[in-house]
Design a protein around this motif. Structure first.
Motif, PDB file in Angstrom:
ATOM      1  N   PHE A  31      40.271  95.066  56.424  1.00 10.95           N
ATOM      2  CA  PHE A  31      40.906  93.899  56.063  1.00 10.95           C
ATOM      3  C   PHE A  31      41.785  94.274  55.090  1.00 10.95           C
ATOM      4  O   PHE A  31      41.244  95.698  54.256  1.00 10.95           O
ATOM      5  CB  PHE A  31      40.125  92.431  55.024  1.00 10.95           C
ATOM      6  CG  PHE A  31      39.141  93.226  54.360  1.00 10.95           C
ATOM      7  CD1 PHE A  31      39.890  92.901  52.850  1.00 10.95           C
ATOM      8  CD2 PHE A  31      38.219  92.508  54.918  1.00 10.95           C
ATOM      9  CE1 PHE A  31      38.410  93.320  51.282  1.00 10.95           C
ATOM     10  CE2 PHE A  31      36.987  93.182  53.535  1.00 10.95           C
ATOM     11  CZ  PHE A  31      37.027  93.741  52.442  1.00 10.95           C
ATOM     12  N   LYS A  32      42.773  94.757  55.040  1.00 13.18           N
ATOM     13  CA  LYS A  32      44.039  95.092  54.280  1.00 13.18           C
ATOM     14  C   LYS A  32      44.459  94.246  52.743  1.00 13.18           C
ATOM     15  O   LYS A  32      44.413  94.743  52.049  1.00 13.18           O
ATOM     16  CB  LYS A  32      44.952  95.686  54.930  1.00 13.18           C
ATOM     17  CG  LYS A  32      44.615  96.823  56.353  1.00 13.18           C
ATOM     18  CD  LYS A  32      44.138  97.962  55.597  1.00 13.18           C
ATOM     19  CE  LYS A  32      43.679  99.121  56.427  1.00 13.18           C
ATOM     20  NZ  LYS A  32      43.387 100.039  55.779  1.00 13.18           N
ATOM     21  N   SER A  33      43.645  93.355  52.591  1.00 12.88           N
ATOM     22  CA  SER A  33      44.272  91.986  51.477  1.00 12.88           C
ATOM     23  C   SER A  33      43.639  91.197  51.394  1.00 12.88           C
ATOM     24  O   SER A  33      42.712  90.722  52.472  1.00 12.88           O
ATOM     25  CB  SER A  33      45.808  91.483  51.850  1.00 12.88           C
ATOM     26  OG  SER A  33      45.587  90.854  53.628  1.00 12.88           O
ATOM     27  N   ILE A  34      43.956  90.806  50.801  1.00 11.35           N
ATOM     28  CA  ILE A  34      43.084  89.180  49.684  1.00 11.35           C
ATOM     29  C   ILE A  34      42.979  88.870  48.696  1.00 11.35           C
ATOM     30  O   ILE A  34      45.653  88.954  48.517  1.00 11.35           O
ATOM     31  CB  ILE A  34      41.414  89.898  48.112  1.00 11.35           C
ATOM     32  CG1 ILE A  34      42.473  90.761  47.586  1.00 11.35           C
ATOM     33  CG2 ILE A  34      41.036  91.136  49.779  1.00 11.35           C
ATOM     34  CD1 ILE A  34      41.470  90.852  46.054  1.00 11.35           C
ATOM     35  N   TYR A  35      43.073  87.624  48.957  1.00 12.38           N
ATOM     36  CA  TYR A  35      43.831  86.330  48.639  1.00 12.38           C
ATOM     37  C   TYR A  35      43.808  86.310  47.304  1.00 12.38           C
ATOM     38  O   TYR A  35      42.831  85.297  46.650  1.00 12.38           O
ATOM     39  CB  TYR A  35      44.313  85.236  49.194  1.00 12.38           C
ATOM     40  CG  TYR A  35      44.781  85.828  50.186  1.00 12.38           C
ATOM     41  CD1 TYR A  35      46.668  86.472  50.972  1.00 12.38           C
ATOM     42  CD2 TYR A  35      43.939  86.319  51.387  1.00 12.38           C
ATOM     43  CE1 TYR A  35      47.220  87.114  51.298  1.00 12.38           C
ATOM     44  CE2 TYR A  35      45.178  86.908  52.573  1.00 12.38           C
ATOM     45  CZ  TYR A  35      46.685  86.785  52.723  1.00 12.38           C
ATOM     46  OH  TYR A  35      47.272  87.661  54.171  1.00 12.38           O
TER      47      TYR A  35
END
Length: 783
Positions: free
Chosen positions: A291-295
């Motif tokens: 994964f390249k992003s978190i929220y």
């Protein structure tokens, strides 16, 4: 050739015949599951078919189990038949498997035979698959004693397995705090059982597989980790199986209330690893994957953050937090958490060009156990300013008075997510604006509810070098601005703000010449927080910018570069408040260049008139270190690389530094007392900056005593190059000041009205008394 066991037909059931035994002891090289085959010679060629009967075969498989079967031997030609199968331990001095062959008492016998026989040729053991009903789960016993291996295998399936075809990717154990709080095995993977009502995750307890609440998860579970009473799950799923709770490839299952909770907005890809991350303490869990992003943030206001396949969740704060700094994508992450938290060790594998224990923007927390810890939630940390510049120069724990809850405030060159610039306050793990300061902040200090923010003036952006914020009212406190030689604030620079204890005086030092447009106040000026008025100290001998200020009892020590015609350049001056006079400091002529940092010194119990002096030599630009001992400036042994930069010095009690940081030999060295110690016994100096130590090591913070160095912190920048520390500060009680309490406007109006009404009433009463007396006199006269 083979062995023959033969008896008279009528004696086959006799005790002697039944006790006759052929024993064979095979060599088993490795413990495991085996099939046993028996070779039986054919009877046709030997014309013994009429005498053949059945053999009783007993296989002593292990220390507790043996299996018995009957094998018919009436085959006409040579044959090999399967006898038995099961677990067999490896042959050893303690135990060896054995095979016993006897006449079967109930075997088939030809009526014409006078004698009966069984033959024994050979046996063969064939290694086979251990279990066929594992269905994704292998139970391994951790007792590796020889007795256990003799009696049973070290591994076996669960008593109640998962459905056929199940794939289990992760398993972990913990306490499920429901009506029967026993250790529970949690299984996650790709499986489901619609009859039992579980999908992708289930719990095994009391020899049964049962569902978690909401029937589990809709998708695949690939990683699980326990932190406290919560099970953290990662994989490829979008919510619970009953669609009641939306999740983004990660989720928290609270075993206390048996409910699922989202982890902010989740992560933007598949999670492959989840581990409790011991170096960050008992509250952190790390996730790794594709994964390249978190929220981050709330469900209705999510903030997308870029990452490189690694994310860290703070279980206590309930939000994403800073990760270790790994320049490159990790392929493996492991943390040793199996020893009740005794080891705070983690291992990461991958192609890295730089690595550090923690990635943080500008500020970190050093715990009492000397662990580095993030102080903000990821996504709400400090950001570069609009021009891409980033620097934190100063910080303090703001508190209005003793007993007030302190708040961390930092200043420098940065921005905040809510629009603030260059000064910010940490609240609930989020950096929040305190104002829009248009220039770089160099110094912070507070006097009661007033926060002084000093730095480099940027008139076009509305910052004139000093802003005073009223923290109670959340707005600027009105003060007259400082000016430079040209009458404006373009070149103003405030390097230090100092508070004189138990007074209303604030001292400001830097590069300016006047205050309020009229008052000459070169390089140093005082502000009365009650009157809001600037005042100079007694006629100042300072001709040059002030770099630092330090109060020592009744004196103010001022550092800078002070020139006066042909007189020698001075770098230190002192102002004595008891007689309001400037004076030189004895021994200050030894200081070889501009002073950058002044630090209060103690005698081990309380602060004294002494102080530490660090700066840069005018001869070769190398750093120097001195101490004023209350009488004169002394020069201790001090060896450090010439290219070093020193930004801060602090006295630290030796007892506050764990032996694990110093090591045994260094601990003894730093504890050794010299005959004339510059540093008090029981203390060391924590020196910060960019330090090139005599050992060849490079550090951002190190402990120093008797010319011995112990590196403590090293920092790196985003590009992997070495970093540095600009400031280290503690949470200490605020300086006590005298602040006159002013009445609120409303109360003043009420008091004014009350006074006016009182005066009016008094006039009326006086008038009534006058009229009464006049009427009385008139009545007496007419009588």
């Amino acid at each position: 050739a083979y062995l023959t066991l033969s008896v008279n037909r009528n004696d086959i059931t006799s005790a002697a015949a039944q006790s006759a035994t052929v024993t064979m002891v095979p060599f088993v090289p490795e413990s495991g599951f085996y099939k046993l085959y028996m070779s039986i010679p054919g009877c046709q060629n030997t014309n013994t078919c009429i005498s053949r009967t059945s053999a009783k075969v007993t296989w002593l498989m292990n220390g507790k189990n043996s299996i018995v079967t009957t094998i018919k031997q009436h085959n006409l030609v040579d044959d090999e038949v399967e006898v038995l199968s099961g677990y067999v331990p490896a042959s050893s001095q303690n135990f060896s498997s054995a095979i016993y062959v006897q006449l079967a008492s109930d075997g088939t016998v030809d009526p014409q035979a006078a004698t009966v026989e069984v033959v024994v040729d050979s046996f063969r053991l064939e290694r086979i698959t251990s279990y066929t009903n594992l269905n994704g789960v292998l139970q391994l016993h951790d007792d590796l004693t020889s007795d256990l291996q003799v009696n049973r295998p070290l591994y076996e399936p669960l008593s109640a397995g998962l459905p056929t075809g199940s794939q289990v990717y992760s398993a972990t154990h913990g306490v499920s705090n429901d009506t029967n709080p026993e250790d529970t095995l949690f299984l996650g993977g790709q499986f489901f059982d619609s009859d039992q009502g579980y999908y992708s995750i289930a719990q095994y307890r009391d020899d049964k597989v049962t569902a978690l609440s909401s029937a589990g998860l809709w998708g695949d579970v690939r990683a699980m980790a326990f932190v406290g009473a919560s099970l953290y799950v990662g994989g490829s799923f979008n919510g619970t199986a009953d669609f009641a709770t939306a999740l983004g490839n990660v989720g928290e299952y609270n075993t206390t209330d048996q409910k699922w909770y989202p982890m902010a907005g989740g992560v933007g890809g598949v999670v492959s690893t989840a581990v409790p991350y011991a170096p960050f303490g008992p509250r952190a869990v790390a996730f790794m994957g594709d994964f390249k992003s978190i929220y981050a943030g709330e469900a209705d206001d999510l903030l997308e953050l870029g990452v490189e396949g690694l994310a860290m969740w703070d279980a206590l704060a309930g939000g994403w937090t800073n990760t270790p700094f790994l320049q490159g994508q990790p392929s493996m992450l492991y943390s040793d958490t199996w020893k009740d938290g005794q080891d705070s060790v983690a291992f990461a594998a991958g192609e890295f060009t730089a690595a550090a224990a923690l990635e943080a923007n500008g500020a970190v927390l050093l715990t009492p156990s000397q662990n580095i810890q993030a102080i903000d939630m990821m996504g709400y940390d400090l950001q570069p300013d609009t021009q891409g510049r980033f620097m934190v120069n100063a910080g303090l724990w703001y508190a209005k008075s003793n007993g007030s809850t302190p708040a961390l405030v930092v200043g420098g060159r940065f921005s905040t997510l809510d629009g603030g610039a260059n000064v910010a306050r940490l609240q609930d793990g989020k950096w929040q604006q305190l104002g829009d300061i248009g220039g770089e902040v160099l110094t912070l200090n507070n006097a009661a509810n007033l926060l002084f923010v000093g730095g480099v003036a940027n008139v076009s952006a509305g910052f004139t070098g000093l802003t005073v914020l009223d923290m109670d009212k959340g707005r600027e406190y009105n003060t007259q601005r400082l000016q430079g030689p040209d009458g404006d604030s373009t070149d103003v620079r405030v390097n230090r703000v100092a508070i004189r204890a138990d007074t209303s005086m604030v001292v400001v030092g830097g590069n300016f010449t006047a205050a309020g447009g009229m008052l000459e106040c070169p390089y140093i000026c005082t502000l009365d927080i009650n009157e809001g008025q600037w005042s100079p100290l007694a006629t100042s001998a300072l001709i040059g910018p002030v770099t630092d200020l330090l109060f020592t009892r009744d004196s103010l020590v001022v550092a800078g570069t002070f020139k006066n015609g042909t007189q020698p350049t001075r770098y230190l001056q002192r102002y004595d408040f008891s007689i309001n006079v400037w004076s030189d400091i004895d021994g200050a002529d030894r200081v070889p260049g501009p002073v950058t940092v002044l630090t209060a010194a103690s005698d081990g119990t309380e602060t004294t008139d002494g102080f530490y002096i660090t700066g840069v030599s005018m001869d070769d630009a190398s750093p120097y270190f001195f101490k004023y001992d209350g009488t004169t400036v002394v020069s201790p042994d001090f060896t450090i690389g010439a290219q070093s930069t020193i930004n801060g010095v602090l006295e630290v009690p030796r007892s506050r530094i764990p032996s694990s940081v110093l090591g045994d030999s260094k601990s003894q060295t730093l504890s050794r007392r010299s005959d004339n110690p510059v540093i008090p016994a029981g203390y060391v100096l924590a020196i910060s900056g960019d330090l090139f130590l005599p050992s060849g090591q490079r550090a951002s913070n190190a402990f120093f005593y008797n010319n011995e160095w112990v590196p403590f912190l090293s920092t790196v920048q985003n590009d992997g190059s070495p970093g540095y520390v600009t400031s280290v500060f503690f949470e200490i009680p605020p300086t006590n000041v005298y602040q006159r309490q002013r009445l609120s406007v409303a109360l003043v109006i009420i008091i004014a009205i009350a006074i006016a009404l009182g005066i009016t009433l008094l006039i009326v009463v006086v008038g009534l008394v006058y009229i009464y007396l006049r009427n009385r006199r008139e009545a007496a006269a007419t009588a």
